[in-house]
Design a protein around this motif. Sequence first.
Motif, PDB file in Angstrom:
ATOM      1  N   VAL A   1       0.858  -1.177   0.000  1.00 49.75           N
ATOM      2  CA  VAL A   1       0.000   0.000   0.000  1.00 49.75           C
ATOM      3  C   VAL A   1       0.897   1.230   0.000  1.00 49.75           C
ATOM      4  CG1 VAL A   1      -1.688   1.292   1.382  1.00 49.75           C
ATOM      5  CG2 VAL A   1      -1.810  -1.204   1.273  1.00 49.75           C
ATOM      6  N   TYR A   2       0.551   2.238  -0.804  1.00 50.25           N
ATOM      7  CA  TYR A   2       1.272   3.516  -0.776  1.00 50.25           C
ATOM      8  C   TYR A   2       0.708   4.335   0.369  1.00 50.25           C
ATOM      9  CZ  TYR A   2       3.013   8.091  -2.124  1.00 50.25           C
ATOM     10  OH  TYR A   2       3.638   9.314  -2.135  1.00 50.25           O
ATOM     11  N   ASP A   3       1.608   4.796   1.263  1.00 50.91           N
ATOM     12  CA  ASP A   3       1.178   5.575   2.416  1.00 50.91           C
ATOM     13  C   ASP A   3       2.232   6.620   2.749  1.00 50.91           C
ATOM     14  OD1 ASP A   3      -0.149   6.491   4.684  1.00 50.91           O
ATOM     15  OD2 ASP A   3       0.533   4.844   5.951  1.00 50.91           O
ATOM     16  N   SER A   4       1.899   7.888   2.590  1.00 45.81           N
ATOM     17  CA  SER A   4       2.757   9.005   2.983  1.00 45.81           C
ATOM     18  C   SER A   4       4.174   8.907   2.423  1.00 45.81           C
ATOM     19  CB  SER A   4       2.813   9.109   4.513  1.00 45.81           C
ATOM     20  OG  SER A   4       1.525   9.269   5.036  1.00 45.81           O
ATOM     21  N   GLY A   5       4.307   8.634   1.130  1.00 48.42           N
ATOM     22  CA  GLY A   5       5.609   8.602   0.485  1.00 48.42           C
ATOM     23  C   GLY A   5       6.383   7.312   0.635  1.00 48.42           C
ATOM     24  N   ASP A   6       5.722   6.247   1.085  1.00 48.92           N
ATOM     25  CA  ASP A   6       6.406   4.964   1.251  1.00 48.92           C
ATOM     26  C   ASP A   6       5.448   3.829   0.879  1.00 48.92           C
ATOM     27  OD1 ASP A   6       8.431   3.180   1.860  1.00 48.92           O
ATOM     28  OD2 ASP A   6       8.222   3.368   4.029  1.00 48.92           O
ATOM     29  N   LEU A   7       6.002   2.650   0.670  1.00 54.73           N
ATOM     30  CA  LEU A   7       5.196   1.444   0.453  1.00 54.73           C
ATOM     31  C   LEU A   7       5.221   0.623   1.732  1.00 54.73           C
ATOM     32  CD1 LEU A   7       6.300   0.370  -3.149  1.00 54.73           C
ATOM     33  CD2 LEU A   7       4.431   1.878  -2.456  1.00 54.73           C
ATOM     34  N   THR A   8       4.041   0.222   2.185  1.00 51.37           N
ATOM     35  CA  THR A   8       3.918  -0.514   3.443  1.00 51.37           C
ATOM     36  C   THR A   8       3.008  -1.720   3.253  1.00 51.37           C
ATOM     37  OG1 THR A   8       2.011   0.797   4.168  1.00 51.37           O
ATOM     38  CG2 THR A   8       4.193   1.623   4.790  1.00 51.37           C
ATOM     39  N   LYS A   9       2.935  -2.543   4.277  1.00 50.65           N
ATOM     40  CA  LYS A   9       1.983  -3.663   4.375  1.00 50.65           C
ATOM     41  C   LYS A   9       2.022  -4.608   3.184  1.00 50.65           C
ATOM     42  CE  LYS A   9      -1.352  -1.033   7.064  1.00 50.65           C
ATOM     43  NZ  LYS A   9      -2.714  -0.551   7.117  1.00 50.65           N
ATOM     44  N   GLY A  10       3.137  -5.096   2.817  1.00 52.74           N
ATOM     45  CA  GLY A  10       3.190  -6.040   1.713  1.00 52.74           C
ATOM     46  C   GLY A  10       4.621  -6.424   1.393  1.00 52.74           C
ATOM     47  N   THR A  11       4.811  -6.966   0.219  1.00 50.07           N
ATOM     48  CA  THR A  11       6.122  -7.400  -0.239  1.00 50.07           C
ATOM     49  C   THR A  11       6.807  -6.237  -0.952  1.00 50.07           C
ATOM     50  OG1 THR A  11       5.212  -9.618  -0.554  1.00 50.07           O
ATOM     51  CG2 THR A  11       7.338  -9.148  -1.575  1.00 50.07           C
ATOM     52  N   VAL A  12       7.923  -5.744  -0.376  1.00 47.16           N
ATOM     53  CA  VAL A  12       8.596  -4.562  -0.908  1.00 47.16           C
ATOM     54  C   VAL A  12      10.095  -4.828  -1.039  1.00 47.16           C
ATOM     55  CG1 VAL A  12       9.081  -2.105  -0.556  1.00 47.16           C
ATOM     56  CG2 VAL A  12       6.877  -3.049   0.172  1.00 47.16           C
ATOM     57  N   LEU A  13      10.628  -4.556  -2.225  1.00 51.36           N
ATOM     58  CA  LEU A  13      12.064  -4.576  -2.479  1.00 51.36           C
ATOM     59  C   LEU A  13      12.548  -3.143  -2.320  1.00 51.36           C
ATOM     60  CD1 LEU A  13      14.658  -5.965  -3.585  1.00 51.36           C
ATOM     61  CD2 LEU A  13      13.867  -5.319  -5.863  1.00 51.36           C
ATOM     62  N   ARG A  14      13.494  -2.903  -1.413  1.00 56.46           N
ATOM     63  CA  ARG A  14      13.978  -1.550  -1.131  1.00 56.46           C
ATOM     64  C   ARG A  14      15.402  -1.357  -1.617  1.00 56.46           C
ATOM     65  NH1 ARG A  14      10.544   1.230   1.752  1.00 56.46           N
ATOM     66  NH2 ARG A  14       8.929   0.114   2.883  1.00 56.46           N
ATOM     67  N   GLY A  15      15.651  -0.206  -2.230  1.00 60.57           N
ATOM     68  CA  GLY A  15      16.994   0.169  -2.630  1.00 60.57           C
ATOM     69  C   GLY A  15      17.414  -0.335  -3.993  1.00 60.57           C
ATOM     70  N   GLY A  16      16.522  -0.986  -4.725  1.00 59.53           N
ATOM     71  CA  GLY A  16      16.903  -1.551  -6.011  1.00 59.53           C
ATOM     72  C   GLY A  16      15.774  -1.538  -7.004  1.00 59.53           C
ATOM     73  N   GLY A  17      15.802  -2.483  -7.934  1.00 59.69           N
ATOM     74  CA  GLY A  17      14.784  -2.596  -8.953  1.00 59.69           C
ATOM     75  C   GLY A  17      14.722  -4.026  -9.457  1.00 59.69           C
ATOM     76  N   ILE A  18      13.745  -4.291 -10.304  1.00 61.13           N
ATOM     77  CA  ILE A  18      13.591  -5.605 -10.933  1.00 61.13           C
ATOM     78  C   ILE A  18      13.805  -5.407 -12.424  1.00 61.13           C
ATOM     79  CG2 ILE A  18      12.037  -7.532 -11.393  1.00 61.13           C
ATOM     80  CD1 ILE A  18      10.720  -6.947  -8.676  1.00 61.13           C
ATOM     81  N   TYR A  19      14.881  -6.042 -12.957  1.00 66.42           N
ATOM     82  CA  TYR A  19      15.309  -5.839 -14.337  1.00 66.42           C
ATOM     83  C   TYR A  19      15.175  -7.147 -15.109  1.00 66.42           C
ATOM     84  CZ  TYR A  19      17.239  -1.280 -13.094  1.00 66.42           C
ATOM     85  OH  TYR A  19      17.387   0.020 -12.702  1.00 66.42           O
ATOM     86  N   PHE A  20      14.304  -7.145 -16.131  1.00 69.86           N
ATOM     87  CA  PHE A  20      14.122  -8.301 -17.007  1.00 69.86           C
ATOM     88  C   PHE A  20      15.067  -8.172 -18.188  1.00 69.86           C
ATOM     89  CE2 PHE A  20      10.124  -7.820 -14.800  1.00 69.86           C
ATOM     90  CZ  PHE A  20       9.788  -9.119 -14.463  1.00 69.86           C
ATOM     91  N   LYS A  21      15.774  -9.266 -18.499  1.00 69.31           N
ATOM     92  CA  LYS A  21      16.738  -9.278 -19.599  1.00 69.31           C
ATOM     93  C   LYS A  21      16.436 -10.456 -20.528  1.00 69.31           C
ATOM     94  CE  LYS A  21      20.278  -7.070 -16.840  1.00 69.31           C
ATOM     95  NZ  LYS A  21      20.535  -5.842 -17.513  1.00 69.31           N
ATOM     96  N   THR A  22      17.194 -10.565 -21.620  1.00 67.09           N
ATOM     97  CA  THR A  22      17.047 -11.678 -22.552  1.00 67.09           C
ATOM     98  C   THR A  22      17.025 -12.998 -21.782  1.00 67.09           C
ATOM     99  OG1 THR A  22      18.141 -10.432 -24.301  1.00 67.09           O
ATOM    100  CG2 THR A  22      18.101 -12.833 -24.534  1.00 67.09           C
ATOM    101  N   GLY A  23      16.073 -13.854 -22.124  1.00 63.41           N
ATOM    102  CA  GLY A  23      15.904 -15.139 -21.445  1.00 63.41           C
ATOM    103  C   GLY A  23      14.735 -15.165 -20.479  1.00 63.41           C
ATOM    104  N   SER A  24      14.163 -13.991 -20.158  1.00 60.11           N
ATOM    105  CA  SER A  24      13.082 -13.931 -19.168  1.00 60.11           C
ATOM    106  C   SER A  24      11.688 -13.979 -19.778  1.00 60.11           C
ATOM    107  CB  SER A  24      13.231 -12.664 -18.321  1.00 60.11           C
ATOM    108  OG  SER A  24      13.109 -11.503 -19.129  1.00 60.11           O
TER     109      SER A  24
END
Length: 181
Positions: free
Chosen positions: A18-41
């Motif tokens: 859930v988005y709450d006051s500038g942050d994501l809470t109450k769920g599955t959250v990856l912090r400090g990075g990203g999810i990058y799809f590349k060839t093969g995915s």
Amino acid sequence: MLYINISKKINFVGVKPVYDSGDLTKGTVLRGGGIYFKTGSSGSKVSGIGVVTGTNIANGFDIHGVIDSITIDKCLTIARDHGYLIESYNGLVQNVKVINCEAYDGIHGFISKASLTTFENCLAIGLQSWGYGTISDNILAADEVGAAIDNKVINCRAVRCGVGFSTYKRNYFGTGEDVVP
């Protein structure tokens, strides 16, 4: 700084945050990075994941390479640059579906420089520039083209964004009239 490079078919399922006051809470959250799809995915699915990028990571979800059929559903991002970036500069990316997703507080929300991308039931809020963009250009090099072909934006909203929706083509190098479709 953590980001996940995906080069195999995966099914990644979490609990939608859930988005709450500038942050994501109450769920599955990856912090400090990203999810990058590349060839093969090709064929991968991600559902119910939140991504909050760090200052050195540009994009929440990034799809590039030779890829067919990625589905991102019920995901949220707070990304420095792009919440969802789908681009075909270094290979053909096609048939990406981003459904029921949200992008907050970055520069751009949902951007496609690929074929047959669908953004459906998505929400872009508080972005400095574009909420949604379908763009054909060669910004990286004269012979590297990211072409937005047959993209769809269905039932999506942009709130407090610099521009809600933008579509354009641009030949940054000015060589050959039909270089950028």
